[in-house]
Design an enzyme around this catalytic site. Structure first.
Site, short mmCIF file in Angstrom:
data_model
loop_
_atom_site.label_atom_id
_atom_site.label_comp_id
_atom_site.label_asym_id
_atom_site.label_seq_id
_atom_site.Cartn_x
_atom_site.Cartn_y
_atom_site.Cartn_z
N TRP A 31 41.21 15.60 20.92
CA TRP A 31 41.44 16.41 19.72
C TRP A 31 42.93 16.40 19.41
CZ3 TRP A 31 37.80 18.13 16.57
CH2 TRP A 31 38.14 19.07 15.58
N CYS A 89 46.75 19.55 22.71
CA CYS A 89 47.44 20.19 21.60
C CYS A 89 46.49 21.14 20.90
CB CYS A 89 47.94 19.12 20.62
SG CYS A 89 48.75 19.81 19.16
N HIS A 97 40.24 31.76 17.71
CA HIS A 97 39.87 30.62 18.55
C HIS A 97 41.08 30.09 19.33
CE1 HIS A 97 37.55 27.07 19.68
NE2 HIS A 97 38.56 26.32 19.26
#
Length: 164
Positions: A31, A89, A97
């Site tokens: 991600w 990251c 979240h």
């Protein structure tokens, strides 16, 4: 901000032991790949530049930063390593979240380090925006991957020093 003009990856004032005798795992979150790939390049190059043998660097990817904990655990369970570098990251969004992921990853990596009595390095950017991440993944503030690699070398050296 104290880091506004500072390259955080400047290790010119510190002694770095040779990494030649150590085996490293690097777990990289997919991600935010533009950022995490830059972190990986920094970490890998720093290890090699400080004597680590390429065949003693084990690289694995996981889907996101949350999975770094599982990745580090699997590596230490299955491969004899001196340290694991975890690179990810997490960029602040509009929901909580961000807070949950950052907290879970920090605590999870700490628990893996304690479980195996091996250094597990937190090379996770937790930024407010994309530009801050870019600045810390090879930009004006250096590369957190470099910092994570140097930390891994120093901690592996410390662990070996204590054992002998």
């Amino acid at each position: 901000m104290a880091t506004q003009l500072k390259n955080l990856s400047d290790f010119s004032a510190t002694e770095i032991p040779s990494a030649a005798a150590y085996r490293f795992g690097i777990v990289v979150a997919e991600w935010n790949a533009e950022i995490t790939n830059a972190l990986y390049q920094g970490a890998y190059q720093s290890l090699v530049n400080n004597g680590a043998q390429p065949q003693n660097i084990y690289n694995y990817t996981v889907p996101g930063s949350f999975e770094l904990t599982s990745g580090a655990d699997l590596l230490l369970k299955n491969i004899n390593l001196d340290a694991v570098i975890c690179l990810g990251c997490v960029i602040q969004g509009e929901t909580k979240h961000f807070d949950f992921i950052c907290d879970a990853v920090a605590n999870g990596l700490t628990n893996v380090a304690i479980k195996y009595s091996k250094p597990v390095i937190f090379g996770v950017l937790t930024t407010d925006n994309q530009q801050q991440a870019i600045d810390r993944a090879g930009g004006k503030h250096g590369n957190k991957g470099d910092e994570a690699a140097i930390t891994a070398i120093k901690m592996a050296h410390l662990a070996k020093s204590i054992k002998t």
